[in-house]
Design a protein around this motif. Sequence first.
Motif, PDB file in Angstrom:
ATOM      1  N   VAL A   1       0.818  -1.218   0.000  1.00  0.00           N
ATOM      2  CA  VAL A   1       0.000   0.000   0.000  1.00  0.00           C
ATOM      3  C   VAL A   1       0.852   1.269   0.000  1.00  0.00           C
ATOM      4  O   VAL A   1       0.320   2.377   0.100  1.00  0.00           O
ATOM      5  N   GLY A   2       2.175   1.120  -0.072  1.00  0.00           N
ATOM      6  CA  GLY A   2       3.050   2.280  -0.149  1.00  0.00           C
ATOM      7  C   GLY A   2       3.050   3.141   1.098  1.00  0.00           C
ATOM      8  O   GLY A   2       3.168   4.365   1.017  1.00  0.00           O
TER       9      GLY A   2
ATOM     10  N   VAL B   1      10.817  10.242   8.110  1.00  0.00           N
ATOM     11  CA  VAL B   1      11.506   9.139   7.432  1.00  0.00           C
ATOM     12  C   VAL B   1      11.726   9.518   5.977  1.00  0.00           C
ATOM     13  O   VAL B   1      10.810  10.007   5.305  1.00  0.00           O
ATOM     14  N   GLY B   2      12.953   9.308   5.495  1.00  0.00           N
ATOM     15  CA  GLY B   2      13.283   9.485   4.086  1.00  0.00           C
ATOM     16  C   GLY B   2      13.851   8.201   3.525  1.00  0.00           C
ATOM     17  O   GLY B   2      14.760   7.609   4.116  1.00  0.00           O
ATOM     18  N   ILE B   3      13.305   7.747   2.408  1.00  0.00           N
ATOM     19  CA  ILE B   3      13.726   6.503   1.775  1.00  0.00           C
ATOM     20  C   ILE B   3      14.068   6.766   0.322  1.00  0.00           C
ATOM     21  O   ILE B   3      13.347   7.492  -0.374  1.00  0.00           O
ATOM     22  N   ALA B   4      15.183   6.201  -0.142  1.00  0.00           N
ATOM     23  CA  ALA B   4      15.568   6.249  -1.557  1.00  0.00           C
ATOM     24  C   ALA B   4      16.077   4.869  -1.949  1.00  0.00           C
ATOM     25  O   ALA B   4      16.730   4.185  -1.146  1.00  0.00           O
ATOM     26  N   GLU B   5      15.796   4.457  -3.170  1.00  0.00           N
ATOM     27  CA  GLU B   5      16.280   3.166  -3.668  1.00  0.00           C
ATOM     28  C   GLU B   5      17.650   3.370  -4.302  1.00  0.00           C
ATOM     29  O   GLU B   5      17.771   3.885  -5.417  1.00  0.00           O
ATOM     30  N   GLY B   6      18.704   2.999  -3.577  1.00  0.00           N
ATOM     31  CA  GLY B   6      20.050   3.096  -4.103  1.00  0.00           C
ATOM     32  C   GLY B   6      20.392   1.891  -4.959  1.00  0.00           C
ATOM     33  O   GLY B   6      19.578   0.998  -5.189  1.00  0.00           O
ATOM     34  N   SER B   7      21.624   1.843  -5.437  1.00  0.00           N
ATOM     35  CA  SER B   7      22.029   0.747  -6.316  1.00  0.00           C
ATOM     36  C   SER B   7      22.027  -0.590  -5.594  1.00  0.00           C
ATOM     37  O   SER B   7      21.880  -1.636  -6.224  1.00  0.00           O
ATOM     38  N   ARG B   8      22.200  -0.593  -4.269  1.00  0.00           N
ATOM     39  CA  ARG B   8      22.188  -1.840  -3.497  1.00  0.00           C
ATOM     40  C   ARG B   8      20.824  -2.142  -2.894  1.00  0.00           C
ATOM     41  O   ARG B   8      20.619  -3.211  -2.352  1.00  0.00           O
ATOM     42  N   GLY B   9      19.906  -1.186  -2.936  1.00  0.00           N
ATOM     43  CA  GLY B   9      18.596  -1.397  -2.352  1.00  0.00           C
ATOM     44  C   GLY B   9      18.140  -0.189  -1.568  1.00  0.00           C
ATOM     45  O   GLY B   9      18.679   0.926  -1.705  1.00  0.00           O
ATOM     46  N   GLN B  10      17.149  -0.407  -0.722  1.00  0.00           N
ATOM     47  CA  GLN B  10      16.511   0.682   0.000  1.00  0.00           C
ATOM     48  C   GLN B  10      17.445   1.301   1.030  1.00  0.00           C
ATOM     49  O   GLN B  10      17.956   0.632   1.913  1.00  0.00           O
ATOM     50  N   VAL B  11      17.626   2.627   0.929  1.00  0.00           N
ATOM     51  CA  VAL B  11      18.365   3.420   1.907  1.00  0.00           C
ATOM     52  C   VAL B  11      17.335   4.145   2.764  1.00  0.00           C
ATOM     53  O   VAL B  11      16.450   4.826   2.236  1.00  0.00           O
ATOM     54  N   THR B  12      17.432   3.999   4.076  1.00  0.00           N
ATOM     55  CA  THR B  12      16.444   4.561   4.998  1.00  0.00           C
ATOM     56  C   THR B  12      17.115   5.513   5.972  1.00  0.00           C
ATOM     57  O   THR B  12      18.095   5.144   6.622  1.00  0.00           O
ATOM     58  N   HIS B  13      16.573   6.729   6.082  1.00  0.00           N
ATOM     59  CA  HIS B  13      17.046   7.701   7.067  1.00  0.00           C
ATOM     60  C   HIS B  13      15.877   8.121   7.960  1.00  0.00           C
ATOM     61  O   HIS B  13      14.760   8.310   7.461  1.00  0.00           O
TER      62      HIS B  13
ATOM     63  N   ASP C   1       7.414   1.433  -4.632  1.00  0.00           N
ATOM     64  CA  ASP C   1       6.604   1.213  -3.441  1.00  0.00           C
ATOM     65  C   ASP C   1       6.594   2.405  -2.492  1.00  0.00           C
ATOM     66  O   ASP C   1       5.597   2.637  -1.802  1.00  0.00           O
ATOM     67  N   HIS C   2       7.711   3.138  -2.431  1.00  0.00           N
ATOM     68  CA  HIS C   2       7.820   4.264  -1.504  1.00  0.00           C
ATOM     69  C   HIS C   2       8.516   5.440  -2.197  1.00  0.00           C
ATOM     70  O   HIS C   2       9.611   5.851  -1.795  1.00  0.00           O
ATOM     71  N   PRO C   3       7.902   5.983  -3.248  1.00  0.00           N
ATOM     72  CA  PRO C   3       8.559   7.066  -3.992  1.00  0.00           C
ATOM     73  C   PRO C   3       8.726   8.315  -3.129  1.00  0.00           C
ATOM     74  O   PRO C   3       7.965   8.549  -2.175  1.00  0.00           O
ATOM     75  N   LEU C   4       9.734   9.085  -3.475  1.00  0.00           N
ATOM     76  CA  LEU C   4       9.927  10.367  -2.817  1.00  0.00           C
ATOM     77  C   LEU C   4       8.751  11.282  -3.160  1.00  0.00           C
ATOM     78  O   LEU C   4       8.142  11.146  -4.227  1.00  0.00           O
ATOM     79  N   PRO C   5       8.382  12.205  -2.266  1.00  0.00           N
ATOM     80  CA  PRO C   5       7.224  13.063  -2.522  1.00  0.00           C
ATOM     81  C   PRO C   5       7.311  13.754  -3.879  1.00  0.00           C
ATOM     82  O   PRO C   5       8.314  14.381  -4.207  1.00  0.00           O
ATOM     83  N   GLY C   6       6.262  13.599  -4.666  1.00  0.00           N
ATOM     84  CA  GLY C   6       6.196  14.230  -5.984  1.00  0.00           C
ATOM     85  C   GLY C   6       6.807  13.427  -7.104  1.00  0.00           C
ATOM     86  O   GLY C   6       6.605  13.756  -8.271  1.00  0.00           O
ATOM     87  N   ASP C   7       7.560  12.369  -6.787  1.00  0.00           N
ATOM     88  CA  ASP C   7       8.179  11.557  -7.833  1.00  0.00           C
ATOM     89  C   ASP C   7       7.163  10.569  -8.405  1.00  0.00           C
ATOM     90  O   ASP C   7       6.262  10.104  -7.703  1.00  0.00           O
ATOM     91  N   ARG C   8       7.348  10.261  -9.676  1.00  0.00           N
ATOM     92  CA  ARG C   8       6.531   9.236 -10.312  1.00  0.00           C
ATOM     93  C   ARG C   8       7.320   7.933 -10.343  1.00  0.00           C
ATOM     94  O   ARG C   8       8.531   7.932 -10.540  1.00  0.00           O
ATOM     95  N   ALA C   9       6.621   6.837 -10.146  1.00  0.00           N
ATOM     96  CA  ALA C   9       7.277   5.527 -10.200  1.00  0.00           C
ATOM     97  C   ALA C   9       7.790   5.276 -11.607  1.00  0.00           C
ATOM     98  O   ALA C   9       7.246   5.789 -12.591  1.00  0.00           O
ATOM     99  N   PRO C  10       8.875   4.502 -11.763  1.00  0.00           N
ATOM    100  CA  PRO C  10       9.376   4.178 -13.104  1.00  0.00           C
ATOM    101  C   PRO C  10       8.297   3.531 -13.957  1.00  0.00           C
ATOM    102  O   PRO C  10       7.447   2.784 -13.464  1.00  0.00           O
TER     103      PRO C  10
END
Length: 503
Positions: free
Chosen positions: A65-66, A437-449, A372-381
């Motif tokens: 549900v994102g 919480v801030g999440i970005a999908e890096g080259s190795r996977g989900q980065v969570t701050h 699944d958890h795009p940054l605010p305002g971003d569109r999924a690929p």
Amino acid sequence: MTSFGPKSFPNGTAVPRAAVPSVAPRAFRDLVVAACDAGARVCELFAVAEPGGFALHALMAHDDVGRLSLLSTRLAAGGSFPSLAASLPAVQAMERALLEDHGLVPDGHPWLKALRVHPELPGGHAPAAAGRAPAHPFFQVEGPGIHEVAVGPVHAGVIEPGHFRFQCAGETVHTLEIHLGYQHRGALARIVAAPAAHRPAIVESLVGDGAVSHGLAHCAAVEGLTGCRVPDRARALRVVALELERISDHVGDFGALCNDVGYLPAASWCPRLRGDIQNALGLLTGHRFGRGFAVPGGLASDPGDARLAELDAVLATFAREFADVAALALDAPSVLSRFEGTGTVRTQDARALGLLGIAARASGLDRDARRDHPLPGDRAPADPTVVLGSGDVAARARIRVLEIAQSVARIRAILASPGDGPGRVVPGPARPDAIAVGIAEGSRGQVTHVAVTGTDGELVDYRAVDPSLLDWPGLAMALRGQQISDFPLCNKSFDLSYAGHDL
């Protein structure tokens, strides 16, 4: 999605600390396990100091549900809580960190050993003797013909330190124990102590080849605390930087995999292609690893349309050349005979360990924070996430090739219409007594701050989780039953970060 109360939230937003549901420690364990049984994932277990003790939080992702959710329990200083790790192996390292960082003891943890290298550990661990650290309780296999092979932490090449302990019968590996921590720098405490303007530079130094992904996760958390909306053009160019970082890491890893099996055409060509992408990242951001580009509120500077056009031309050439090199390598029987069936991680093991990124998707887990958890305002690929099921070195190599093509297409679509407008808005004051919480999908996977503020809006705690923390046990699982000579190839197929684990 399992709900614990009224507060669930999307990526890049903040919630009041008082609104996080709090339950008794045993109920905390039971509810988190039940949520994971229903499909949730634990992104982080973290403790925030409070008068008389700590508030222990579980941050969970509900990918279907994102949304994200938080649950907490209160613990006294030096107290204990029922371990989740016996039911949820993915949290074993997080619980060990709670012991080392705060002295909170996870009762019933299956193997409560050091996560990082410390001269002394709280919670009843043996103290240092004669100025030396206590002996680490390495796992040992006994029986006829069993022997032990120890590698590192000092390695022959220019590589970060890590220790690998193999229990073998002949050439066959029964178990691999990975002991890290030599890169522990106290980075998270430095982030809290630093002035706000200096924090992005520290965050971008957490993982050398993940500066963009960690930087964007940090920006998302800060922007969630301040409530600022990033301008459209800045959001679009941030995505370009993130995808360039992914391409750079993937093409470097693919070449290194070919080098490990002695396939020199790709091994010699991919480093040059990676250099082209790093130069392209420098063209966009001013730095070949993307540092200093994304800042809270937007971009430090806009590269301008002329540079974007130059970047598009570089990508067009790169895409043709890399596709030829990758096709050549993956058609070579000598390459496939070494890749296929080597270092397999089954889907059920990948799920239990909480693997992320390529390590997860190669083993059949459909996980991608961009969708699944795009940054605010971003569109999924636009393209579907690449998921394979064999879980071997071949799958991890093929996903890199396929994701590179997708990333190139995504970047070029953005460059065709990057938008206009300001490059940055100045964030306002941070929300007091909040968790963002801030999440970005890096080259190795989900980065969570995770950023936590006090009553004055200043940071009182900060957490960062690199996907390597969860994925290193996947490498240990991949070596079971393999020949010990397969270790370099399996290791490179994961390409995990020592520094990202140690922080």
